[in-house]
Design an enzyme around this catalytic site. Structure first.
Site, PDB file in Angstrom:
ATOM      1  N   CYS A 258       0.835  -1.207   0.000  1.00  0.00           N
ATOM      2  CA  CYS A 258       0.000   0.000   0.000  1.00  0.00           C
ATOM      3  C   CYS A 258       0.868   1.254   0.000  1.00  0.00           C
ATOM      4  O   CYS A 258       0.464   2.290  -0.539  1.00  0.00           O
ATOM      5  CB  CYS A 258      -0.957  -0.007   1.178  1.00  0.00           C
TER       6      CYS A 258
ATOM      7  N   HIS B  74      -1.714   1.670   7.468  1.00  0.00           N
ATOM      8  CA  HIS B  74      -2.134   1.504   6.084  1.00  0.00           C
ATOM      9  C   HIS B  74      -1.987   2.827   5.346  1.00  0.00           C
ATOM     10  O   HIS B  74      -2.272   3.898   5.891  1.00  0.00           O
ATOM     11  CB  HIS B  74      -3.598   1.046   6.050  1.00  0.00           C
TER      12      HIS B  74
END
Length: 937
Positions: free
Chosen positions: A344, A883
């Site tokens: 990510c 994230h």
């Protein structure tokens, strides 16, 4: 002396020194810093701080000396194939503390050695015991450490335990080789098309395709001549692998946990015989020119099936009714990027760059003439080509998601620090990528030698123009033209007053954020009285404080009396993993996800002649022939005399500790978990206990007289799964905590309320994921002012003053001189100290429109200093996890979108400002209407 393995992960570039000053952070892996610091700490050990009379083959000083020597030998003998072993950081930290502990007079009287090596907290419980596999997504120096083979052998000789987790040293790199330990070998999911069965194949990512064939054929009993193996990405045939190929599996774009398909000549066709039809992207080339190399399309899995370059129509401009597939309302630029496993960070950076108008405009045209294949600082143009191919896929119609496998492979090859599937920093990846793209596209083939000159009192304009001219003479690319600015650096000698002024290029601005000098910590205090058993307290302590600071703050919060003290214990899996005895120990060694219990004692219970007794709770559950033991609840800790104890003595001690839980007490005095600083914590939920190994050994032959005892009690060694009955004349070990296990049956549960023991302990600090409304807020301008504020250089960054002819701790000031067209602002949210990594969650209030920097720019050359935000790289969560996502503005629609890996959705502009904002992307707002990226050439 630095520990040897620290050098293993450092890039050893030969002749690869950058010719310009770089502002970005070092990408040296954290393991190197951790082990170097560990060695520094080990070297401080005092030979007097030995265990008192314990039976170990070596003293602590001898252990320190042996390990340090073996680490140094391993450092001097680095080569591919060297064996390293993975050790739980919990155990290793305990050992490190033991050999490095400095005992001040009167502060402590003993050093608690760690028990046997225990790696079970980092092993997947579902894996085969004969071939233990690591849990996924473990972080180096947080969850585990690596030690050379000889160090492992010595630690096992001294402490026993395990199980061993062996890994090999591999060599990576493009210009020069760097070494790293392949902690996670490539795991491939093999499907046999003959019967649809599946199995796991584990190989090094540097194994060749030919070795893969040999392994698969041997495992499935197939002749290599009859076998065909497909890259079966997303359960679709994409590439037929060549059994004679010497390409590595990494170079073949095989990713961790992906599928491969085995077909055997002569076998019946199978439902698994799938084709990749339908995966073609709708890529429409314009008519080729004489000097244009035209590709024949690219499939979505990342493999090109044509030549290197192609010429594309501008995706930002309406095609005027063309049948090319680029319809007027065809929303190009909204393709997501598949997460290949902790990628990510990469996806966030790529989406921001993929929505940077001048970058997109450049790479969607023919840039083959700018490729510099001979630049020793570049990658022969391969990185630029791969990046360009990826942008073309993202801006083509026909696909909602692109898997950037080929780009990930190139990235890992050229920058080994990004290989594998650990989480990384999106800003570090951006720094490398822009630098690499520049070198691949640098139009300067032969860089002239230019001697740096001092300002010598000349006007700033003259010096700045001269330095920029020199810089452009050696660096000329689209990245320099679009992304690089210039700042003024002023150094002033504190002794002679000498002033040195230089003008240096920058690719982005790294702005500091204000940070607190304190830290919030939540610790559960164990009372063990009839009214309350456990109460969590949240206290504020100095961020770089010691255990004494925590003890003082916690004592004040819980009303500790003058004749009482606290014993801190790190509780893990319902057992005390380690005791924190040293009041001088740094709080930085206590991580945010640790669970600490402070046991409250009267001073008279501790001291010479006393030993710690730890009581664990075990509830056996029988399933057929085997036994599955389960520990639960909070371990009880007390101090006992170091003289022989009878079973009755132990029974009485346990009865006393459990007496507050007796069900015969009136309901008004029911034991409960106390309020947390006035707030009742949420302790609902499933028990957090874990099962012990199934092969736990238990000796049931209790001695005569057990029927007279209240409890069935066993003895266990630290970290051992073997339970033995207590022997007459039991003596507690004065050198480390002695562990006994209480067997809980229905009788005990009926007599005592065990639910009060079986609660979830609070973490030291638990940050909220996807935090939207933080308490603190600062403006972007205050961060910028902190960046340009004058400050003294650190003692490690002394400046050589040409006036004094000595190194001086000069005062340094930075000023903005020249701003680029694309201004990248990096908010320095992550801070690093010797033991601790920390994230600052402060909300930065940044302008989306009309960011006016005119008052901060010293050069008044008439260029606009007004900027507009068009992309943001976000980071949610804490260190070692979290994230990354991206917000990006689609310019032709004037709308914002949220790019969360493969998921893309519209987002309102009012939602762009969050405390997750990490890297901001601004574009200059020009006074004239010159949106060049949308105009035809």
């Amino acid at each position: 002396m630095a520990l040897g393995i620290g050098r293993c992960l450092l890039e050893k570039r030969k002749g690869h020194k950058r010719d310009r000053e770089s502002d970005h952070k070092s990408s040296s892996p954290y393991l190197c810093r951790f082990l170097s610091n560990a060695c520094d700490s080990i070297n401080m050990v005092n030979s007097d701080s030995e265990s008192m009379g314990c039976d170990f083959p070596c003293t602590l000083e001898e252990e320190r000396r042996i390990v340090t020597g073996l680490m140094s030998e391993a450092e001097d003998q680095l080569k591919e194939g060297n064996l390293y072993f993975v050790i739980s950081n919990r155990w290793y930290t305990s050992w490190k503390r033991c050999v490095s502990q400095e005992i001040s007079s009167g502060e402590a009287s003993e050093v608690t050695r760690p028990g046997p090596i225990d790696n079970h907290d980092i092993i997947d419980s579902e894996s085969d015991a004969s071939d233990p596999q690591l849990l996924k997504n473990l972080e180096e120096a947080v969850d585990y450490v690596l030690v050379p083979e000889q160090v492992w052998k010595k630690l096992v000789e001294w402490y026993k335990g395990g199980p061993p987790i062996e890994r090999k040293l591999i060599s990576q790199g493009f210009h020069s080789k760097s070494y790293s330990v392949e902690v996670y070998p490539l795991c491939l999911k093999l499907t046999d098309s003959r019967d649809g069965s599946s199995s796991i194949i584990r190989l090094s990512k540097q194994a060749s395709v030919g070795q893969l064939f040999e392994t698969v054929c041997a495992a499935r009993g197939v002749s290599k001549e009859k076998a065909r193996i497909w890259d079966y990405f997303q359960k679709s045939k994409s590439v037929l692998l060549d059994p004679l190929s010497e390409k590595t599996l990494e170079e073949s774009c095989l990713q961790i946990d992906q599928d491969i398909l085995l077909e055997v000549d002569g076998s019946a066709s199978s439902q698994h015989d799938m084709s990749s039809a339908g995966n073609e992207l709708a890529l429409v080339p314009v008519e080729p020119t004489a000097n244009t190399m035209l590709s024949q399309g690219t499939v979505s899995n990342g493999h090109s099936n044509g030549s290197m370059f192609s010429l594309w129509k501008n995706p930002f401009k309406d095609d005027g009714g063309s049948s090319s597939g680029f319809g007027k309302r065809d929303k190009r630029g909204l393709a997501g990027l598949q997460n290949l496993g902790n990628t990510c960070f990469m996806n966030s950076t790529l989406q921001c760059l993929a929505h940077t108008p001048p970058i997109v405009d450049y790479f969607l045209k023919d840039y083959s003439g700018d490729i510099n294949e001979d630049n020793p600082l570049g990658m022969r143009g391969e990185l630029a080509v791969e990046f360009g191919e990826l942008l073309r896929k993202l801006w083509s119609s026909g696909q909602n998601t692109v898997a950037p496998r080929s780009f990930k492979t190139k990235l890992g090859r050229f920058a080994p620090q990004f290989s594998g599937y650990n989480q990384h920093d999106s800003q570090e990846m951006l720094s490398f990528l822009l630098d690499g793209l520049h070198e691949d596209l640098n139009k300067v083939k032969q860089k002239p030698y230019i001697e740096s000159k001092d300002s010598d009192g000349r006007p700033d304009d003259e010096v700045a123009d001269e330095m920029w001219k020199y810089h452009k003479a050696r660096n000329d690319s689209v990245i320099v033209d679009v992304c690089q600015g210039q700042y003024k650096s002023t150094l002033v000698c504190p002794d002679c007053g000498k002033i040195s002024i230089t003008f240096d290029p920058f690719m982005y601005l790294t702005l500091p954020l204000p940070t607190s000098r304190t830290r919030s910590m939540t610790v559960a205090v164990f009372y063990g009285d009839s009214n309350r058993l456990l109460t969590p307290y949240t206290v504020t302590v100095p961020r770089d404080g010691s255990l004494r600071d925590l003890s003082s703050a916690l004592g004040a919060a819980c009303g500790l009396k003058d004749d009482e003290s606290l014993l801190f214990a790190d509780v893990f899996s319902h057992k005390v993993f380690k005791y924190l005895d040293n009041p001088l120990e740094s709080l930085n060694e206590i991580k945010d996800n640790d669970r600490i219990v402070a046991y409250r004692f009267n001073q008279m219970h501790r001291g010479p002649g006393k030993a710690k007794l730890e009581i664990l709770h075990w509830e056996p559950k029988k399933f057929g022939i085997g036994r599955d033991t389960k520990y639960f609840g909070i371990p009880l800790v007390t101090y006992v005399n170091t003289e022989p104890l009878s079973k009755s003595d132990i029974d009485a001690i346990i009865s006393g500790l459990l007496s507050p839980l007796h069900r015969t007490q009136s309901s008004s005095s029911t034991v409960h978990v106390g309020e947390e600083n006035g707030h009742i914590p949420d302790v609902a939920g499933e028990t957090s206990g874990i099962s012990s190994p199934k092969d736990t050994e238990i000796e049931e032959d209790n001695a005569a007289g057990d029927g007279e005892l209240s409890f069935n009690v066993f003895f266990t060694e630290t970290y051992s799964s073997s339970l033995k009955p207590l022997e007459p004349g039991f003596v507690a070990n004065p050198c480390s905590a002695t562990k006994v296990v209480v067997k809980w049956s229905e009788k005990e549960h009926e007599k005592y309320d065990s639910s009060s023991l079986d609660v979830d302990l609070p973490e030291i600090y638990k940050s909220s994921l996807f935090l939207k409304k933080p308490k603190k807020e600062v403006s972007l301008f205050s961060c910028l002012e902190a960046f340009i504020a004058e400050e003294p250089l650190g003692p490690e960054d002394m400046w050589y003053c040409p006036g004094c002819k000595e190194h001086r701790q000069a005062k340094k000031k930075l000023d903005l001189w020249k701003l680029p067209e694309i201004l990248v602002v990096h908010l320095k949210r992550f801070t690093y100290s010797r033991f601790l990594k920390n994230k600052i969650d402060t909300l930065v209030n940044f302008p989306i429109h009309d960011l006016d920097l005119s008052k901060y720019v010293m050069n008044k050359d008439g260029q606009s200093c007004l900027y507009e935000l068009y992309a943001v790289s976000n980071h949610y969560g804490g260190m070692g996890g979290g994230h990354y996502t991206a917000y990006a503005k689609l310019m032709d629609e004037n709308k914002w979108y949220d790019f969360d890996d493969s998921r893309v959705s519209a987002v309102d502009e009012s939602e762009i400002k969050t405390s997750a904002a990490y890297v901001l992307f601004y574009r200059r707002v020009k006074s004239e209407s010159t949106s060049s990226y949308m105009d035809e050439d």
